[in-house]
Scaffold this motif. Sequence first.
Motif, short mmCIF file in Angstrom:
data_model
loop_
_atom_site.label_atom_id
_atom_site.label_comp_id
_atom_site.label_asym_id
_atom_site.label_seq_id
_atom_site.Cartn_x
_atom_site.Cartn_y
_atom_site.Cartn_z
N ASN A 7 33.87 -37.04 33.85
CA ASN A 7 34.33 -38.12 32.99
C ASN A 7 35.59 -37.65 32.28
N GLY A 8 36.68 -38.36 32.49
CA GLY A 8 37.94 -37.94 31.90
C GLY A 8 38.37 -36.60 32.44
N CYS A 9 38.51 -35.60 31.56
CA CYS A 9 38.89 -34.25 32.02
C CYS A 9 37.70 -33.30 32.00
N HIS A 10 36.49 -33.85 31.84
CA HIS A 10 35.28 -33.03 31.78
C HIS A 10 34.45 -33.20 33.04
N VAL A 11 33.80 -32.13 33.47
CA VAL A 11 32.87 -32.17 34.60
C VAL A 11 31.61 -31.41 34.23
N TRP A 12 30.52 -31.72 34.94
CA TRP A 12 29.24 -31.07 34.73
C TRP A 12 28.71 -30.57 36.07
N ASP A 13 28.11 -29.37 36.05
CA ASP A 13 27.56 -28.83 37.29
C ASP A 13 26.05 -29.07 37.35
N CYS A 14 25.45 -28.69 38.47
CA CYS A 14 24.04 -28.99 38.67
C CYS A 14 23.12 -28.08 37.86
N ASP A 15 23.70 -27.13 37.12
CA ASP A 15 22.92 -26.34 36.17
C ASP A 15 23.00 -26.92 34.76
N GLY A 16 23.77 -28.02 34.61
CA GLY A 16 23.93 -28.63 33.29
C GLY A 16 25.08 -28.09 32.49
N GLU A 46 28.83 -27.74 31.17
CA GLU A 46 29.98 -28.64 31.00
C GLU A 46 31.27 -27.83 30.98
N TYR A 47 32.33 -28.39 31.57
CA TYR A 47 33.62 -27.71 31.63
C TYR A 47 34.75 -28.69 31.34
N VAL A 48 35.82 -28.18 30.77
CA VAL A 48 37.11 -28.86 30.86
C VAL A 48 37.69 -28.46 32.20
N GLU A 49 38.02 -29.46 33.03
CA GLU A 49 38.47 -29.16 34.39
C GLU A 49 39.99 -29.24 34.51
N TYR A 50 40.53 -28.30 35.26
CA TYR A 50 41.95 -28.33 35.63
C TYR A 50 42.05 -28.30 37.15
N SER A 72 44.58 -34.56 42.86
CA SER A 72 44.48 -35.96 43.29
C SER A 72 44.14 -36.91 42.16
N VAL A 73 43.72 -36.39 41.01
CA VAL A 73 43.30 -37.23 39.88
C VAL A 73 44.29 -37.05 38.74
N THR A 74 45.04 -38.09 38.43
CA THR A 74 46.00 -38.00 37.32
C THR A 74 45.55 -38.82 36.11
N LEU A 75 44.68 -39.79 36.30
CA LEU A 75 44.27 -40.67 35.21
C LEU A 75 42.96 -40.24 34.57
N GLY A 76 42.26 -39.30 35.21
CA GLY A 76 40.97 -38.83 34.71
C GLY A 76 39.84 -39.28 35.60
N HIS A 77 38.76 -38.50 35.62
CA HIS A 77 37.59 -38.84 36.43
C HIS A 77 36.94 -40.12 35.90
N GLY A 78 36.54 -40.98 36.82
CA GLY A 78 35.85 -42.21 36.44
C GLY A 78 36.72 -43.16 35.64
N TYR A 79 38.03 -43.14 35.85
CA TYR A 79 38.94 -44.01 35.10
C TYR A 79 38.55 -45.47 35.30
N ALA A 80 38.16 -46.12 34.22
CA ALA A 80 37.47 -47.41 34.30
C ALA A 80 38.25 -48.50 35.04
N GLY A 121 33.51 -22.36 29.48
CA GLY A 121 33.56 -23.80 29.71
C GLY A 121 34.89 -24.33 30.18
N VAL A 122 35.64 -23.53 30.92
CA VAL A 122 36.91 -23.99 31.50
C VAL A 122 36.87 -23.72 33.00
N LEU A 123 37.10 -24.75 33.80
CA LEU A 123 37.04 -24.65 35.26
C LEU A 123 38.40 -25.00 35.83
N GLY A 124 38.96 -24.10 36.61
CA GLY A 124 40.23 -24.44 37.24
C GLY A 124 40.88 -23.25 37.90
#
Length: 445
Positions: free
Chosen positions: A44-53, A55-59, A65-73, A376-379
């Motif tokens: 969601n936005g710039c955040h992602v969650w893994d299957c262990d629960g 949370e990360y700020v993703e880069y 491929s995503v410039t507007l953010g994940h799940g951009y409404a 909590g930073v992924l990239g």
Amino acid sequence: MRSFDRSNYVQDRLHELVPGGAHTYARGADQYPEFMAPVLVRGNGCHVWDCDGNEYVEYGMGLRSVTLGHGYAPVVAAVSRTIADGVNFSRPTELEMLAAEDFLSLVPGADMVKFAKNGSDATTAAVRLARAATGRETVAICDQPFFSVDDWFIGTTAMNAGIPASPPTVRFPYNDLDSLAAVLDSHSVACVVMEAGTATAEPAPGYLAGVRALCDRYGALLVFDEMITGFRWSAGGAQAVYGVTPDLSCWGKAMGNGFPISALAGRREFMELGGLRTERDRVFLLSTTHGPETGSLAAFRAVVRAYAESDPVGRMERAGRRLADGVNAIAAELGIAGHLRVLGRPSCLIFATRDAEGLPSQPFRTLFLQELLERGVLGQSFVTSAAHTDAAIDHTVEACRSAAEIYRRAVEQGSVEGLLRGRPVAPALRARAAPRYIAPAPQPF
């Protein structure tokens, strides 16, 4: 320490089911610290969650491929509305015309466009078109990271198994007109394929105009790869920023904010060779079942609207400058500015990691990635999106401060020994895999 138990289990199963354990080499577990390759479940936005629960700020944002953010409404809503009326038909849809009009309004140097799904589809179609138009075979490619999964490019890399020897491809360095002139003078070149600019290299004054002039002089088509630069440099790509018009251009990645869509665009006299309005031998240009599926075209049109109504590039660049300034100030404060540095175009940042001797280092890179993941930073990079808020950047800068303190310890002791918990990451394009790790029998969760 964070738990990656579920991610490690899923990753191990993926290796049993999918060659390489991922559908893109850049997403492979070998690109991350050992046993710390998160398997994601949502974003969601710039955040992602893994299957262990975790949370990360993703880069990196979906490999840029995503410039507007994940799940951009607005994109999700446009896709949902459109696919409710069908996804794929046996004739063109009106949406194809509308999407083509949108695209060509952004890229005024192009007269026609054809949509596909993968970037390699577009670049290889451009090469085929150039060969047909010129009657030549050789392709001149700039010394830049990646252009295609197809033989004409991959045959020049370390991962060339299964490809006939000596693909008719020659290379030239970026920002060096003399070297390109020498290539064009010594080979019968169909096209020059290049990125107009990269994250870490801007064109020298007059360079791109000189490339354009050399292509015209020697009768080679100029092809710009806009996969990364499109919608990240500007909505009209690097060609709009630098003011040089190619004969053909290839697009993808951020066109659909993560939805699968790519495009080949260019001058009518060349594009029509793949159409029905030519008296020459026709080129089998792009003919894909899923190229015009409605969901991705709707996503693309929603992206175009977002760029018309707001300033995603400006937001990416502001976030990137804030991040680079923050991290570089920390590195300078800790006395490791020569070893750890954020650099590049603000909307497409990378980080450089150097060892105690000041040499580029995969072990030191892995240590930095390891410490960021724990915080909590992924990239694999610091490529931002328009969804990266001040709070997300602040979190990242603080994570980088803690990671940089450990990085300084490695520099001071001359190695990552005792600090890095597994094997180093490795280049994605290499001839041999690392020695296989035999994991304990995975336990289902």
